[in-house]
Design a protein around this motif. Structure first.
Motif, PDB file in Angstrom:
ATOM      1  N   UNK A  68       0.855  -1.185   0.000  1.00 31.66           N
ATOM      2  CA  UNK A  68       0.000   0.000   0.000  1.00 31.66           C
ATOM      3  C   UNK A  68       0.893   1.237   0.000  1.00 31.66           C
ATOM      4  N   UNK A  69       0.741   2.072  -1.011  1.00 31.24           N
ATOM      5  CA  UNK A  69       1.501   3.314  -1.113  1.00 31.24           C
ATOM      6  C   UNK A  69       0.571   4.490  -0.857  1.00 31.24           C
ATOM      7  N   UNK A  70       1.110   5.538  -0.249  1.00 34.67           N
ATOM      8  CA  UNK A  70       0.276   6.689   0.114  1.00 34.67           C
ATOM      9  C   UNK A  70       0.875   7.981  -0.446  1.00 34.67           C
ATOM     10  N   UNK A  71       0.010   8.761  -1.056  1.00 38.87           N
ATOM     11  CA  UNK A  71       0.334  10.108  -1.529  1.00 38.87           C
ATOM     12  C   UNK A  71      -0.740  11.068  -1.045  1.00 38.87           C
ATOM     13  N   UNK A  72      -0.435  12.363  -1.069  1.00 40.23           N
ATOM     14  CA  UNK A  72      -1.454  13.383  -0.918  1.00 40.23           C
ATOM     15  C   UNK A  72      -1.834  13.887  -2.300  1.00 40.23           C
ATOM     16  N   UNK A  73      -2.977  14.540  -2.386  1.00 38.73           N
ATOM     17  CA  UNK A  73      -3.489  14.968  -3.687  1.00 38.73           C
ATOM     18  C   UNK A  73      -2.582  15.981  -4.371  1.00 38.73           C
ATOM     19  N   UNK A  74      -1.801  16.734  -3.597  1.00 38.48           N
ATOM     20  CA  UNK A  74      -0.944  17.749  -4.207  1.00 38.48           C
ATOM     21  C   UNK A  74       0.458  17.239  -4.506  1.00 38.48           C
ATOM     22  N   UNK A  75       0.644  15.927  -4.484  1.00 38.53           N
ATOM     23  CA  UNK A  75       1.963  15.336  -4.738  1.00 38.53           C
ATOM     24  C   UNK A  75       2.142  14.967  -6.206  1.00 38.53           C
ATOM     25  N   UNK A  76       3.401  15.016  -6.648  1.00 37.32           N
ATOM     26  CA  UNK A  76       3.762  14.622  -8.004  1.00 37.32           C
ATOM     27  C   UNK A  76       4.885  13.586  -7.920  1.00 37.32           C
ATOM     28  N   UNK A  77       4.540  12.292  -7.977  1.00 38.06           N
ATOM     29  CA  UNK A  77       5.583  11.269  -7.903  1.00 38.06           C
ATOM     30  C   UNK A  77       6.412  11.225  -9.174  1.00 38.06           C
ATOM     31  N   UNK A  78       7.703  10.938  -9.016  1.00 39.22           N
ATOM     32  CA  UNK A  78       8.551  10.740 -10.190  1.00 39.22           C
ATOM     33  C   UNK A  78       8.077   9.499 -10.944  1.00 39.22           C
ATOM     34  N   UNK A  79       8.492   9.356 -12.185  1.00 38.14           N
ATOM     35  CA  UNK A  79       7.994   8.257 -13.019  1.00 38.14           C
ATOM     36  C   UNK A  79       8.410   6.883 -12.500  1.00 38.14           C
ATOM     37  N   UNK A  80       9.441   6.827 -11.663  1.00 41.87           N
ATOM     38  CA  UNK A  80       9.917   5.540 -11.145  1.00 41.87           C
ATOM     39  C   UNK A  80       9.473   5.295  -9.699  1.00 41.87           C
ATOM     40  N   UNK A  81       8.596   6.135  -9.166  1.00 38.86           N
ATOM     41  CA  UNK A  81       8.237   6.067  -7.748  1.00 38.86           C
ATOM     42  C   UNK A  81       7.699   4.689  -7.352  1.00 38.86           C
ATOM     43  N   UNK A  82       6.702   4.202  -8.058  1.00 36.69           N
ATOM     44  CA  UNK A  82       6.120   2.898  -7.725  1.00 36.69           C
ATOM     45  C   UNK A  82       7.159   1.798  -7.884  1.00 36.69           C
ATOM     46  N   UNK A  83       7.916   1.815  -8.967  1.00 36.96           N
ATOM     47  CA  UNK A  83       8.923   0.775  -9.214  1.00 36.96           C
ATOM     48  C   UNK A  83       9.972   0.735  -8.117  1.00 36.96           C
ATOM     49  N   UNK A  84      10.435   1.908  -7.683  1.00 33.34           N
ATOM     50  CA  UNK A  84      11.456   1.968  -6.633  1.00 33.34           C
ATOM     51  C   UNK A  84      10.902   1.418  -5.315  1.00 33.34           C
ATOM     52  N   UNK A  85       9.670   1.764  -4.990  1.00 34.37           N
ATOM     53  CA  UNK A  85       9.049   1.265  -3.768  1.00 34.37           C
ATOM     54  C   UNK A  85       8.926  -0.272  -3.809  1.00 34.37           C
ATOM     55  N   UNK A  86       8.431  -0.786  -4.910  1.00 38.14           N
ATOM     56  CA  UNK A  86       8.235  -2.241  -5.027  1.00 38.14           C
ATOM     57  C   UNK A  86       9.563  -2.976  -4.895  1.00 38.14           C
ATOM     58  N   UNK A  87      10.591  -2.485  -5.583  1.00 36.71           N
ATOM     59  CA  UNK A  87      11.903  -3.120  -5.514  1.00 36.71           C
ATOM     60  C   UNK A  87      12.446  -3.123  -4.086  1.00 36.71           C
ATOM     61  N   UNK A  88      12.240  -2.032  -3.367  1.00 36.59           N
ATOM     62  CA  UNK A  88      12.731  -1.950  -1.987  1.00 36.59           C
ATOM     63  C   UNK A  88      12.067  -2.983  -1.095  1.00 36.59           C
ATOM     64  N   UNK A  89      10.768  -3.161  -1.238  1.00 38.78           N
ATOM     65  CA  UNK A  89      10.077  -4.167  -0.428  1.00 38.78           C
ATOM     66  C   UNK A  89      10.530  -5.582  -0.790  1.00 38.78           C
ATOM     67  N   UNK A  90      10.770  -5.826  -2.059  1.00 40.26           N
ATOM     68  CA  UNK A  90      11.216  -7.151  -2.473  1.00 40.26           C
ATOM     69  C   UNK A  90      12.612  -7.474  -1.943  1.00 40.26           C
ATOM     70  N   UNK A  91      13.461  -6.456  -1.880  1.00 40.74           N
ATOM     71  CA  UNK A  91      14.846  -6.671  -1.451  1.00 40.74           C
ATOM     72  C   UNK A  91      15.007  -6.696   0.072  1.00 40.74           C
ATOM     73  N   UNK A  92      13.994  -6.243   0.804  1.00 44.14           N
ATOM     74  CA  UNK A  92      14.119  -6.098   2.260  1.00 44.14           C
ATOM     75  C   UNK A  92      12.945  -6.764   2.979  1.00 44.14           C
ATOM     76  N   UNK A  93      12.996  -8.078   3.127  1.00 41.15           N
ATOM     77  CA  UNK A  93      11.873  -8.804   3.707  1.00 41.15           C
ATOM     78  C   UNK A  93      11.612  -8.501   5.175  1.00 41.15           C
ATOM     79  N   UNK A  94      12.553  -7.869   5.874  1.00 40.05           N
ATOM     80  CA  UNK A  94      12.350  -7.551   7.281  1.00 40.05           C
ATOM     81  C   UNK A  94      11.812  -6.140   7.488  1.00 40.05           C
ATOM     82  N   UNK A  95      11.569  -5.400   6.418  1.00 39.34           N
ATOM     83  CA  UNK A  95      11.092  -4.025   6.522  1.00 39.34           C
ATOM     84  C   UNK A  95       9.598  -3.980   6.208  1.00 39.34           C
ATOM     85  N   UNK A  96       8.834  -3.341   7.099  1.00 35.95           N
ATOM     86  CA  UNK A  96       7.388  -3.250   6.915  1.00 35.95           C
ATOM     87  C   UNK A  96       6.967  -1.991   6.187  1.00 35.95           C
ATOM     88  N   UNK A  97       7.776  -0.921   6.310  1.00 34.88           N
ATOM     89  CA  UNK A  97       7.374   0.359   5.733  1.00 34.88           C
ATOM     90  C   UNK A  97       8.591   1.149   5.276  1.00 34.88           C
TER      91      UNK A  97
END
Length: 262
Positions: free
Chosen positions: A88-117
Motif C-alpha cells: 500500500x503506497x500513500x500520496x497526498x493529492x498535491x503530490x507529483x511522484x517521479x515516473x519511477x516512484x512505484x517501481x522503486x518502492x516495489x523493488x525496496x520491499x522485495x529486497x528487504x523482507x524484514x522491513x514493513x514500511x
C-alpha cells in the motif's frame, strides 16, 4: 494469497485521501499514469469534497470511495482497509511522484523482507525556485529530528510512504482514526514502528506543494497537532518506556513477511 518478499509480482494499491483538491488531484493522477511500473489499484478516498474531486478521479480510472467521517486520519485508514494490494503506497493529492516512484518502492520491499514500511523524501514544486530544495530539506529534516526521540525510530512521511498490507492489518485497530486533530502519518508511525521496521528510501522521489508554509496559522496548527499526536500516546509510549520496549522486541529479532491468506 499475498505475494511474499522476493516473489516477482507483488500487487500495489495507491491510496490518496482528498477533500476539495480537484486541480491538484488531476496532476497527481496524471503522474501516476506515467509510472514505469503502474499501480494495480488507485483508491481515492473522498472526504466530503464539494468540488469536482470525485469526478476527476473517476475520469482518470481511479476507484472512488466516500468517507463520511471527517478528517484525514479517517479517510486514510478507510483507504488502507479497502486496499487489495500486497503493498500500500500513500500520496497526498498535491503530490507529483517521479515516473519511477512505484517501481522503486516495489523493488525496496522485495529486497528487504524484514522491513514493513518505507518513507521517502520530497521536493517542493512551487514557491521561490532557489528556496525549494533547502526548505524541503529543513522541513523534512526537522520533522525527523524532532520525532526520532519520541518514537525511537524514523517517522513516516504521509506524502510519500508505503507499507505492507499485512502489517497494516495487524495494527489497524489501534490507530486513532476518528481524531481529527492528529497527524495520521505520525500516529501510524507509533503503531507500525512498535512492532516493525521503518526505513528511509531517498530514491522514492515525490514533488509536493509549498502550501503548508503559505498560512502561518495553518502551519502553527500543524505543529500543535504534531505535539498532540505525541502526547496522546503517553504514558504507554512515553519515550523512556517506548525505547525500552523497542530494545526488548528487537532483541527477539525482526519479523519476516511471508505468504499469508487474504
Amino acid at each position: 494469497m499475498i505475494s511474499a518478499p522476493g516473489l516477482p509480482h507483488p500487487t500495489v494499491t495507491v491510496v490518496i485521501p482528498v477533500k476539495d483538491d480537484a486541480r491538484q488531484l488531476r496532476r497527481c493522477l496524471r503522474a501516476l499514469a506515467l509510472q514505469t511500473r503502474r499501480a494495480d489499484e488507485i483508491l481515492i478516498v473522498d472526504n466530503g469534497s464539494s468540488d469536482a474531486s470525485a469526478r476527476v478521479a473517476g475520469e482518470a480510472g481511479a476507484t472512488v470511495v466516500q468517507c463520511v467521517t471527517p478528517g484525514i486520519s479517517a479517510a486514510s485508514a478507510q483507504g488502507y482497509d479497502l486496499a487489495h494490494g500486497d503493498i500500500v503506497l500513500r500520496l497526498d493529492a498535491d503530490c507529483l511522484p517521479s515516473t519511477t516512484w512505484v517501481a522503486v518502492m516495489v523493488e525496496a520491499f522485495q529486497r528487504n523482507p524484514h522491513v514493513a514500511a518505507f518513507t521517502g523524501g520530497a521536493r517542493f514544486v512551487d514557491g521561490p525556485r532557489l528556496l525549494r530544495a533547502p526548505l524541503a530539506a529543513v522541513y523534512l529534516g526537522a520533522y525527523a529530528a524532532a520525532m526520532f526521540p519520541a518514537l525511537g525510530h524514523l517517522p513516516l512521511f504521509g506524502s510519500n510512504m508505503g507499507f505492507r498490507r499485512t502489517a497494516w492489518r495487524s495494527i489497524r485497530s489501534r490507530v486513532h482514526r476518528r481524531d481529527t486533530e492528529l497527524h495520521d502519518d505520525l500516529d501510524l508511525s507509533y503503531h507500525l514502528g512498535e512492532w516493525y521496521r521503518i526505513r528511509l528510501l531517498p530514491r522514492a522521489a515525490v514533488g509536493m506543494s509549498m502550501r503548508p508554509f503559505a498560512d502561518r496559522r495553518a502551519f502553527a496548527r500543524r505543529v500543535a497537532n504534531g505535539f498532540r499526536t505525541v502526547v496522546v500516546h503517553w504514558p504507554q509510549d512515553f519515550p523512556p518506556v517506548r525505547w525500552a520496549k523497542l530494545i526488548l522486541r528487537r532483541t527477539i529479532g525482526p519479523r519476516t513477511f511471508r505468504v499469508v491468506a487474504r
